[in-house]
Design a protein around this motif. Structure first.
Motif, PDB file in Angstrom:
ATOM      1  N   ALA A 132       0.852  -1.194   0.000  1.00 13.55           N
ATOM      2  CA  ALA A 132       0.000   0.000   0.000  1.00 13.55           C
ATOM      3  C   ALA A 132       0.879   1.233   0.000  1.00 13.55           C
ATOM      4  O   ALA A 132       1.929   1.268   0.663  1.00 13.55           O
ATOM      5  CB  ALA A 132      -0.928   0.008   1.214  1.00 13.55           C
ATOM      6  N   SER A 133       0.450   2.246  -0.726  1.00 13.17           N
ATOM      7  CA  SER A 133       1.225   3.488  -0.842  1.00 13.17           C
ATOM      8  C   SER A 133       0.288   4.674  -0.647  1.00 13.17           C
ATOM      9  O   SER A 133      -0.839   4.685  -1.142  1.00 13.17           O
ATOM     10  CB  SER A 133       1.917   3.576  -2.204  1.00 13.17           C
ATOM     11  N   GLY A 134       0.767   5.674   0.090  1.00 13.82           N
ATOM     12  CA  GLY A 134       0.044   6.921   0.292  1.00 13.82           C
ATOM     13  C   GLY A 134       0.871   8.079  -0.218  1.00 13.82           C
ATOM     14  O   GLY A 134       2.093   8.125  -0.012  1.00 13.82           O
ATOM     15  N   SER A 135       0.222   9.025  -0.862  1.00 18.43           N
ATOM     16  CA  SER A 135       0.952  10.062  -1.577  1.00 18.43           C
ATOM     17  C   SER A 135       0.342  11.425  -1.327  1.00 18.43           C
ATOM     18  O   SER A 135      -0.768  11.562  -0.779  1.00 18.43           O
ATOM     19  CB  SER A 135       0.972   9.753  -3.081  1.00 18.43           C
ATOM     20  N   ASN A 136       1.070  12.423  -1.761  1.00 18.13           N
ATOM     21  CA  ASN A 136       0.592  13.800  -1.679  1.00 18.13           C
ATOM     22  C   ASN A 136      -0.474  14.094  -2.735  1.00 18.13           C
ATOM     23  O   ASN A 136      -1.089  15.167  -2.693  1.00 18.13           O
ATOM     24  CB  ASN A 136       1.771  14.768  -1.844  1.00 18.13           C
ATOM     25  N   ASP A 137      -0.687  13.179  -3.682  1.00 22.75           N
ATOM     26  CA  ASP A 137      -1.756  13.371  -4.659  1.00 22.75           C
ATOM     27  C   ASP A 137      -3.121  12.959  -4.110  1.00 22.75           C
ATOM     28  O   ASP A 137      -4.090  12.863  -4.869  1.00 22.75           O
ATOM     29  CB  ASP A 137      -1.458  12.615  -5.954  1.00 22.75           C
ATOM     30  N   ARG A 138      -3.183  12.679  -2.780  1.00 21.72           N
ATOM     31  CA  ARG A 138      -4.427  12.425  -2.047  1.00 21.72           C
ATOM     32  C   ARG A 138      -5.074  11.097  -2.419  1.00 21.72           C
ATOM     33  O   ARG A 138      -6.276  10.915  -2.269  1.00 21.72           O
ATOM     34  CB  ARG A 138      -5.420  13.566  -2.262  1.00 21.72           C
ATOM     35  N   VAL A 139      -4.281  10.148  -2.902  1.00 22.63           N
ATOM     36  CA  VAL A 139      -4.788   8.843  -3.318  1.00 22.63           C
ATOM     37  C   VAL A 139      -4.001   7.762  -2.592  1.00 22.63           C
ATOM     38  O   VAL A 139      -2.780   7.866  -2.417  1.00 22.63           O
ATOM     39  CB  VAL A 139      -4.680   8.658  -4.845  1.00 22.63           C
TER      40      VAL A 139
END
Length: 611
Positions: A386-393
């Motif tokens: 799982a990955s969390g990003s600054n692109d809000r996804v």
């Protein structure tokens, strides 16, 4: 392995039909785990008896979990995109953490919210406001009973597994960038922008010691999985190892040339230490040699985060500021063409003075996100990243199935423009698919929203529990099970007085005397006393069924039964009709609709309306 199941959103609370939106990918690891448990054997006897997979879809049934093949880390590389999850109100995702049992994924956002996503179907489950400001760090205890989170205000909160907040402490006055538990879960350590590390007693929430030595903001910290050893990285380009008992700095490593972003011990054996920073390089240190043995190159911009695989000690994943995710195999340098191959220091005649080996990515997801990747976390079984990003996804990645090659030529590997030129991706269809996914997430979030406000208490009718007094705005609906008093029921005429002054009106006095003499009527009471009370009649007695002559002419009939006025009382049954069940049976009124509650919240401006 993953399978595609059609969406089951076929109806809403009002009984209508809702449009089905596409298919939802579902990752089912049950068959793989069952097959491995049925055929596994001790490792000294060799590999599993199951035939190894070959590039054909017929070998899908032979796929085993990553822990079944510890010697094949390449089989666990997550090259396939599974699902993209996003909230209705979008914010940057700073933290992603799998729950210890792997059923859900927890994300912490810039708005201070916790969001839970289903770990199998990846749909929205629930959301809650955990902190008032951005969440910067969160970790689970080793005994899987506690979660602690930290935010920009320097506040640390304790959470149970059901997300009940039991304690909050003011640990720092600056943002907390890292947090980690000790091996026995009795203590935890924090790293803050005030350039200090603090060790707290978990049970009491009391600060025990302060570790100072960094010259700038402390950006990350980690506690060794089995030893009393801490590692921290700072904005002063230094990596420090600490003794948590004495608070003394054991050594300082100066390999990096820019701000550190992440420091992490290898969780299985604890012999390696991985670090990354803004110098576009990740380094692997051997604690037995106290030096770096590998340089992980390939990133074109800053390396913002990294994570170790839970079972394969040589598989490492990194996330970059350009939205890319790279996977490295430490035992395979993967040297590009026309580049000199380096050897590991272990194979050198002088390991202490040999240069570090350069390792290049075994797999690249160059366009995994559109903004910096802030957090990566592996599923406890090691088959989903799982990955969390600054692109809000929040995105989920998994292994490719046997014989599957289309996933290597999609937009996540080639980019939108290149994939569209090759015919592997259509911009219009992609936007429609993204819109459908957004609609699915919005529906899931609307379905998962539960109105927790209690109904207001109302005055009830004395003697009849659950029946409220009549009000001006009576609509006959049910609120929390309390039924409204029907209109007109409060104006029922009182029963007439039962007395016979001078006999019964309309009856001949001679006939009345004859009845008294024959004993068919009781004698009148003595003078000065009223009539005795009439006998009790059964409830809802119908006087029309009396034999002729029993009710003398001119005798005023009694009022109708109480529940028969104005169509009866809501929730009170009758003797007639199918399923009546007898008079006085309480019936449950309709409950308030969650869809109406959601619309009411949207009118208040708390939730954005559906596009």
């Amino acid at each position: 392995m993953d399978r595609d199941y059609p969406s089951t959103h076929g109806g809403n609370y009002d009984g209508g039909y809702r449009r089905q939106v596409g298919k939802r990918p579902v990752t089912d690891y049950g068959s793989s785990m069952v097959q491995w448990m049925r055929n596994r054997q001790p490792r000294y006897k060799g590999a599993s008896k199951v035939e190894i997979e070959r590039p054909s879809a017929s070998y899908l049934a032979n796929v085993l979990p990553p822990t079944a093949r510890p010697q094949n880390p390449a089989d666990a590389i997550p090259a396939k995109h599974l699902h993209s999850s996003l909230n209705k109100a979008r914010h940057a995702v700073n933290v992603v953490r799998w729950t210890p049992e792997g059923r859900r994924l927890l994300t912490g956002s810039y708005s201070g919210e916790f969001t839970l996503w289903n770990g199998t179907a990846f749909n929205f489950e629930t959301i809650m406001q955990a902190h008032d400001v951005a969440i910067r760090a969160a970790t689970y205890s080793h005994n899987e009973d506690w979660l602690i989170s930290a935010c920009n205000d320097g506040v640390i909160k304790y959470w149970q597994t059901n997300f009940n907040n039991v304690k909050a402490i003011q640990a720092h006055h600056d943002p907390i960038r890292g947090i980690s538990f000790s091996p026995n879960d009795t203590k935890f350590v924090t790293a803050s922008d005030d350039a200090s590390l603090k060790i707290f007693d978990f049970s009491g929430g009391v600060e025990e010691s302060v570790l100072t030595g960094h010259n700038w903001d402390a950006k990350c910290v980690d506690w060794h999985p089995t030893k009393g050893l801490l590692v921290s990285g700072s904005k002063d380009h230094q990596v420090k190892l600490w003794d948590p008992r004495t608070g003394r700095c054991l050594t300082t490593m100066h390999g990096h040339k820019n701000t550190l972003a992440k420091t992490l011990f290898e969780p299985r054996r604890g012999q390696l230490l991985a670090t990354c920073g803004r110098d576009q390089v990740a380094r692997i240190f051997d604690l037995r040699m106290m030096r770096d043995i590998c340089l992980l190159r390939g990133h074109e911009k800053e390396v913002s985060t990294l994570t170790w695989h839970p079972f394969h000690t040589c598989l490492l994943s990194t996330g970059g500021n350009d939205g890319s995710i790279y996977h490295y195999l430490l035992n395979e340098p993967n040297t590009p063409p026309n580049t000199a191959t380096s050897i590991p220091p272990y194979d050198s005649p002088e390991p202490a003075n040999a240069p570090a080996q350069t390792v290049y990515p075994a797999h690249r997801l160059q366009h995994a996100h559109d903004a910096p990747v802030w957090s990566l976390d592996w599923h406890p079984l090691g088959h989903i990243l799982a990955s969390g990003s600054n692109d809000r996804v929040t995105r989920f990645w998994t292994r490719a199935r046997p014989g599957e090659t289309e996933c290597f030529n999609d937009r996540w590997h080639l980019g939108e423009a290149a994939a569209e030129n090759q015919g592997a991706w259509n911009a219009r269809a992609g936007r429609r698919s993204m819109r459908e996914e957004e609609e699915m997430e919005l529906e899931d979030e609307a379905d998962g929203l539960v109105d927790q406000t209690m109904p207001s208490k109302q005055a009830v009718l004395p003697g009849l529990p659950g029946l409220s007094l009549p009000s001006a705005n009576n609509d006959g609906t049910s609120v929390g099970g309390a039924q409204k008093f029907p209109q007109g029921a409060g104006n029922l005429p009182p029963p007439p007085p039962f007395s016979l002054p001078g006999g019964i009106p309309g009856m001949d006095q001679a006939r009345f005397a004859e009845l008294l003499a024959s004993g068919k009527l009781p004698p009148p009471p003595p003078p000065g006393q009223g009539l005795p009370p009439p006998p009790m009649l059964p409830p809802n007695f119908d006087f029309s069924k009396l034999p002729p002559g029993m009710l003398p002419p001119g005798f005023p009939p009694p009022p109708p039964p109480f529940g028969a006025a104005a169509g009866g009382l809501p929730g009170m049954g009758s003797n007639e009709g199918p399923g009546g069940g007898g008079a006085g049976v309480r019936r449950r009124g309709p409950l308030p609709s969650q869809q109406e509650s959601l619309k009411e919240e949207q009118r208040k401006g708390k939730f954005r309306s559906v596009r």
